[in-house]
Design a protein around this motif. Structure first.
Motif, short mmCIF file in Angstrom:
data_model
loop_
_atom_site.label_atom_id
_atom_site.label_comp_id
_atom_site.label_asym_id
_atom_site.label_seq_id
_atom_site.Cartn_x
_atom_site.Cartn_y
_atom_site.Cartn_z
N LYS A 44 14.89 30.66 65.43
CA LYS A 44 15.78 30.37 66.53
C LYS A 44 17.18 30.86 66.18
N LEU A 45 17.87 31.43 67.17
CA LEU A 45 19.24 31.91 67.00
C LEU A 45 20.14 31.26 68.05
N SER A 46 21.23 30.65 67.59
CA SER A 46 22.23 30.06 68.49
C SER A 46 23.55 30.78 68.29
N THR A 47 24.18 31.21 69.39
CA THR A 47 25.43 31.95 69.32
C THR A 47 26.41 31.38 70.34
N VAL A 48 27.65 31.23 69.92
CA VAL A 48 28.70 30.73 70.80
C VAL A 48 29.91 31.66 70.73
N LEU A 49 30.36 32.12 71.90
CA LEU A 49 31.62 32.85 72.03
C LEU A 49 32.62 31.92 72.72
N TYR A 50 33.85 31.86 72.21
CA TYR A 50 34.81 30.95 72.83
C TYR A 50 36.21 31.52 72.82
N MET A 51 37.02 31.01 73.74
CA MET A 51 38.42 31.39 73.86
C MET A 51 39.23 30.14 74.14
N SER A 52 40.37 30.02 73.48
CA SER A 52 41.20 28.83 73.64
C SER A 52 42.66 29.26 73.67
N ASN A 53 43.34 28.99 74.78
CA ASN A 53 44.75 29.34 74.92
C ASN A 53 45.57 28.08 75.14
N GLY A 54 46.19 27.57 74.08
CA GLY A 54 46.96 26.34 74.16
C GLY A 54 48.42 26.61 74.45
N ARG A 55 49.01 25.78 75.33
CA ARG A 55 50.42 25.92 75.68
C ARG A 55 51.08 24.55 75.68
N GLY A 56 52.22 24.45 75.00
CA GLY A 56 52.96 23.19 75.01
C GLY A 56 53.89 23.06 73.84
N GLY A 57 54.47 21.87 73.70
CA GLY A 57 55.42 21.63 72.62
C GLY A 57 55.86 20.18 72.58
N GLY A 58 56.90 19.93 71.79
CA GLY A 58 57.44 18.59 71.64
C GLY A 58 58.96 18.63 71.66
N THR A 59 59.58 17.64 72.31
CA THR A 59 61.02 17.66 72.49
C THR A 59 61.75 16.85 71.43
N GLY A 60 63.05 17.11 71.32
CA GLY A 60 63.93 16.39 70.40
C GLY A 60 65.34 16.93 70.55
N GLU A 61 66.29 16.37 69.79
CA GLU A 61 67.67 16.79 69.94
C GLU A 61 67.98 18.04 69.14
N LEU A 62 69.03 18.76 69.55
CA LEU A 62 69.50 19.94 68.84
C LEU A 62 71.01 20.01 69.00
N LEU A 76 30.93 30.49 76.03
CA LEU A 76 29.60 30.90 76.47
C LEU A 76 28.65 30.73 75.31
N ASN A 77 27.57 29.98 75.56
CA ASN A 77 26.58 29.72 74.53
C ASN A 77 25.25 30.36 74.92
N TRP A 78 24.62 30.96 73.92
CA TRP A 78 23.31 31.57 74.14
C TRP A 78 22.36 31.06 73.06
N ASP A 79 21.28 30.40 73.49
CA ASP A 79 20.22 29.95 72.59
C ASP A 79 18.99 30.82 72.80
N TRP A 80 18.51 31.40 71.72
CA TRP A 80 17.35 32.29 71.77
C TRP A 80 16.28 31.75 70.84
N THR A 81 15.19 31.26 71.43
CA THR A 81 14.03 30.83 70.65
C THR A 81 13.17 32.07 70.41
N MET A 82 13.33 32.64 69.25
CA MET A 82 12.71 33.93 68.95
C MET A 82 11.21 33.79 68.76
N SER A 83 10.78 32.67 68.18
CA SER A 83 9.37 32.40 67.97
C SER A 83 9.23 30.92 67.67
N GLU A 84 8.01 30.48 67.36
CA GLU A 84 7.82 29.09 67.02
C GLU A 84 8.53 28.72 65.73
N LYS A 85 8.83 29.73 64.91
CA LYS A 85 9.45 29.47 63.62
C LYS A 85 10.92 29.87 63.54
#
Length: 862
Positions: free
Chosen positions: A320-338, A309-318
């Motif tokens: 500006k505030l930009s804020t980003v909240l993020y979430m990342s849930n990665g799932r996976g792997g790599g195979t090989g012998e055992l 979620l990104n929020w851009d706030w133009t506070m005045s002509e001079k």
């Protein structure tokens, strides 16, 4: 496994409506007004370099070029005509390619999407197999070489690669695209933008599927991508945008670099030439119908959903505030012998074609009585899980002081938790796998729960982890806390522009080993616990530069910087153990660069000279084969402390347009990358046991003045050049071709080789230079409605089917002796035995580049 940084890579696929819009304007506008806060040198958090203003070396690629020329290549390969960039397909699996800039590998290149870093927080790596949708949603791709202009405390030692993606409020319209190519390559995609409504609401989405194989044997894959952005402009001051994206995929791999002699030995044509498609990481079994079926031992799978979620706030002509909240849930792997069966590992079951004989493996496994057999007594396929949860906030405040001065301050804060363990994916005909790795369990246990790596994870919230009873081999977690702040001041007046920026950061690392018993004693007498507790490490960087426009044609710039860089997690807790590295220290990078630019109506050119020194580098080098002091061999890894590298060179790039029908592009880069002084090394087998290497002179790694090669299976060139020609004979028709040269290409350092002075005197292996030619065309067929048109295009890569080595994992010289008692030429040199290929000893492990490949596309814009 390649997973993480996948982190936000699509995540950020629309950082913000305003910030992306402004970044695009930066690229499209040649001149800027210093009085406009949206025309500062480095804008927002995207930090895109502006021509003749930002004092860094940068190259920019637009979306049209990506769509026209990428085809079925790896995403980084589009950068191969950029100075000091070398992108290869490495092992050849989908998305497995490597990238270096100025001799530095991906983990030390900052990969960013809309200004947000996506490098893995544990090890810095970036893998592109999970970002198939990125090529479809990128509007601008910029490469900044060197420390770059980013304000963040990131690993931009070699450079920064920044993908700017489209935003939700793009112009209304859509694209349907179909792509086909060699080895059953098929890609389909559909995207649509609603445009902004009167109420300020807009949306953009993309769906795509890509499947087939690559040029290499048994490298099938299937990849999907989805992207959705919803924007809402509340009023002129406030703008919100929500984005969710993911690219779930699986692909079979070739991760082990075969020897050149095996490429020749297993050529079906038996003509003495290398079979470039050869893959030793798969085999065949006979099914119930008597058919010979291929089965991969090495594969990769991952899904990296990101919500933000990104929020851009133009506070005045001079302000500006930009804020980003993020979430990342990665799932996976790599195979090989055992494991092993009958004392034999998987390489002992190789058939006459150089592939695994799974029928023999299945039979051997079926004969094992797990009730009486010891642990690890069956040969199975496992998956190394490398999943994670990642949460963060990135905020940047900009303020215009007056017509000449601007400043910005901000924070980049992240929390990361990585999950690492093994599960079973195939029993290879056995009844299960007997595991005794968990020290919290008194007796071995039999595990037979299987996980299908081709079952894609579509869950945007991450999906479930495997329960503890299904985990084998190891189970450990990595926890990272990251807090940082940054500030920048800019000055622009008339012909001069300058900036000074700095950042500070604290990285806290904790390792959690679920198989360690609290209070246990290591062989070295160290007491270890399940949790190490956090180790906090402070780091910082400071950099600045200035550009001066002499006149409308000539400009000069200079920049310099210093970076005290925190080591990665495996440097803090070496050897996969629960104690802190006694030699732990920050890595120190200093860099300086000067440049010159020329601009005219028909010709533009840039020349840069740079020097970077990297001290106190720590490196773990994996996938090594060691010759031991007792005459035997084993595989394992090495950990190297105290490396110093020097990277220096000259770069040129230019474009010449004699008329509106012809454009010529060219680049040249020359580098001198070498190690300064020696380093210390410790080597271990795959079970973390220390090993004593043959001919080793203590723990010193003799590297002084040795050329820098890669750290895994990849190689690094120190000279590249390209020349491209684009012809536009009629409206909407582009015909193009590119010649590319790679020289001074050096193999990776082999820690098992450079443990004595004689290896240092020889240096690292220099591979043969090579030249490649690519050609292609694109043509637009316009309809009566100007917004609707078809585009057809095609590309042929390596037109003349050049046979060349793109990467090498070893440094065996023709004058070296063959050391294998089973080899009839044992004791002879490779040259004496006549076992040379193109001046290279055939005992070297290498990857050959792809032969001739092709791709064609048809798209409809509406």
């Amino acid at each position: 496994m390649k997973l993480i940084n996948k982190s936000i890579l699509t995540a950020v696929i629309t950082l913000s409506t305003a910030s992306v819009y402004y970044a695009q304007q930066t690229q499209d506008t040649v001149q800027a007004k210093s009085k406009d806060i949206d025309e500062v040198i480095l804008r927002g958090v995207t930090d895109i370099a502006k021509d003749r203003k930002t004092p860094v070396a940068a190259s920019t690629i637009k979306a049209a070029q990506l769509a026209e020329r990428l085809g079925n290549q790896e995403l980084p390969e589009i950068l191969n005509t950029t100075p000091s960039v070398y992108a290869t397909k490495s092992g050849g699996g989908f998305g497995d390619g490597g990238l270096t800039i100025r001799g530095f590998e991906t983990r030390n290149i900052a990969v960013m999407v809309n200004g947000m870093p996506v490098n893995d927080m544990e090890g810095g790596a970036v893998y592109f197999s999970n970002w198939t949708g990125l090529a479809d949603v990128t509007s601008t791709l910029q490469v900044q070489r060197g420390l770059g202009s980013s304000k963040l405390a990131i690993a931009s030692v070699g450079g920064t690669v920044n993908f700017l993606t489209r935003s939700a409020d793009m112009k209304k319209g859509g694209v349907i695209r179909l792509g086909v190519g060699n080895d059953d390559y098929l890609k389909t995609s559909f995207s649509y933008n609603t445009g902004k409504s009167k109420d300020g609401v807009s949306a953009s989405f993309l769906m795509s599927r890509q499947a087939g194989g690559t040029y290499i044997e048994n490298t099938n894959y299937e990849s999907y991508a989805y992207f959705f952005a919803l924007g809402y402009e509340i009023n002129k001051k406030h703008n919100l945008q929500f984005t969710v994206t993911s690219a779930p995929q699986w692909h079979d791999q070739r991760t082990f670099a075969p020897t050149i002699q095996n490429y020749i030995r297993y050529n079906p044509n038996n003509d003495g030439t290398p079979y470039r498609k050869y893959n030793s990481d798969f085999g065949y079994y006979t099914d119930a119908s008597g058919n010979r079926v291929a089965l991969a031992n090495r594969s990769n799978y991952y899904a990296k959903p990101v919500m933000m979620l990104n929020w851009d706030w133009t506070m005045s002509e001079k302000s500006k505030l930009s804020t980003v909240l993020y979430m990342s849930n990665g799932r996976g792997g790599g195979t090989g012998e055992l494991g092993k069966v009958g004392g034999n590992g998987i390489t002992n079951f190789t058939d006459a074609s150089g592939h695994f004989n799974y029928d023999a493996i299945f039979a051997a496994n079926a004969a094992v009585n797990l009730n009486t057999a010891g642990a690890g007594s069956t040969l199975v396929r496992r998956s190394n899980i490398n999943s994670h949860n990642w949460y963060g906030i990135l905020a940047n405040f900009q303020h215009k002081i007056n017509d000449n001065w601007n400043f910005s301050v901000g924070t980049d804060d992240r929390y990361y938790y990585g999950y690492h363990y093994q599960v079973l994916t195939d029993l290879y005909g056995g009844a299960g796998y007997k595991d005794n790795a968990n020290k919290n369990i008194a007796t071995p246990r039999i595990v037979n729960a299987l996980y299908d790596y081709k079952k894609l994870n579509w869950n945007p919230f991450g999906g479930k982890m495997a329960p503890a009873e299904d985990q084998i081999g190891y189970s450990n977690d990595g926890e990272v806390l990251w807090y940082s702040g940054f500030a920048q001041v800019e000055y622009t007046k008339d012909k001069l522009s300058a900036f000074l920026q700095g950042s500070v950061s604290n990285q806290g690392y904790q390792r959690i080993d679920n198989y360690v018993v609290d209070g246990s004693i290591t062989p070295k007498g160290q007491t270890v616990n399940t949790k190490t507790g956090f180790k906090n490490i402070f780091g910082y960087n400071i950099k600045g530069g200035a550009n001066y426009n002499i006149n409308e044609q000539h400009n000069v710039f200079a920049n310099l910087g210093f970076y005290s860089k925190q080591p990665f997690l495996n440097s803090v807790y070496p050897s996969n153990q629960q104690f802190i590295n006694p030699y732990l220290t920050n890595e120190k990078i200093s860099s300086a660069e000067i440049g010159y630019g020329f601009r005219s109506a028909k010709f533009t050119a840039n020349v840069n000279v740079y020097r970077t020194q990297w001290k106190d580098r720590w490196l773990r080098k994996t996938s090594q084969t060691f010759q031991l002091a007792d005459g035997s061999t084993t595989t394992g890894y090495s950990e190297i402390n105290g490396i110093t590298e020097v990277h220096q060179g000259v770069e040129f790039d230019g474009v010449y347009k004699p008329n509106r029908f012809i454009e010529v592009q060219g680049m040249f880069s020359w580098g001198d990358y070498y190690y300064k002084g020696n380093a210390s090394v410790a080597s271990f087998d795959d079970n973390n046991n220390p090993v004593t290497l043959a001919n080793a002179s203590g723990n010193t790694l003799y590297l002084d003045k040795v050329k820098v090669g890669g750290s895994s299976n990849n190689s690094i060139p120190q000279m590249t050049a390209s020349l491209g020609l684009t012809i536009k004979p009629v409206k909407d028709l582009n015909i193009f071709g590119t010649w590319r040269y790679v020289g001074k290409l050096y193999s990776t350092i082999d820690a098992g080789t450079f443990t004595n002075v004689s290896a240092q005197e020889k240096g690292v292996l220099k591979l043969p230079d090579f030249n490649l030619f690519d050609v292609g065309f694109s043509y637009k067929i316009r309809l009566q409605n100007e917004a609707q048109y078809f585009t057809i295009g095609a590309n042929v890569y390596n037109l003349f089917d050049k046979i060349y080595i793109s990467d090498s994992a070893t440094s065996i010289f023709g004058t070296d002796q063959i050391k294998d008692t089973k080899d009839p030429d044992n004791g002879k040199t490779w040259e004496q035995a006549g076992r040379m290929y193109n001046g290279i000893a055939t005992g070297n492990r290498a990857y050959f580049g792809f032969g001739t490949t092709w791709a064609a596309t048809l798209s409809f814009n509406f």
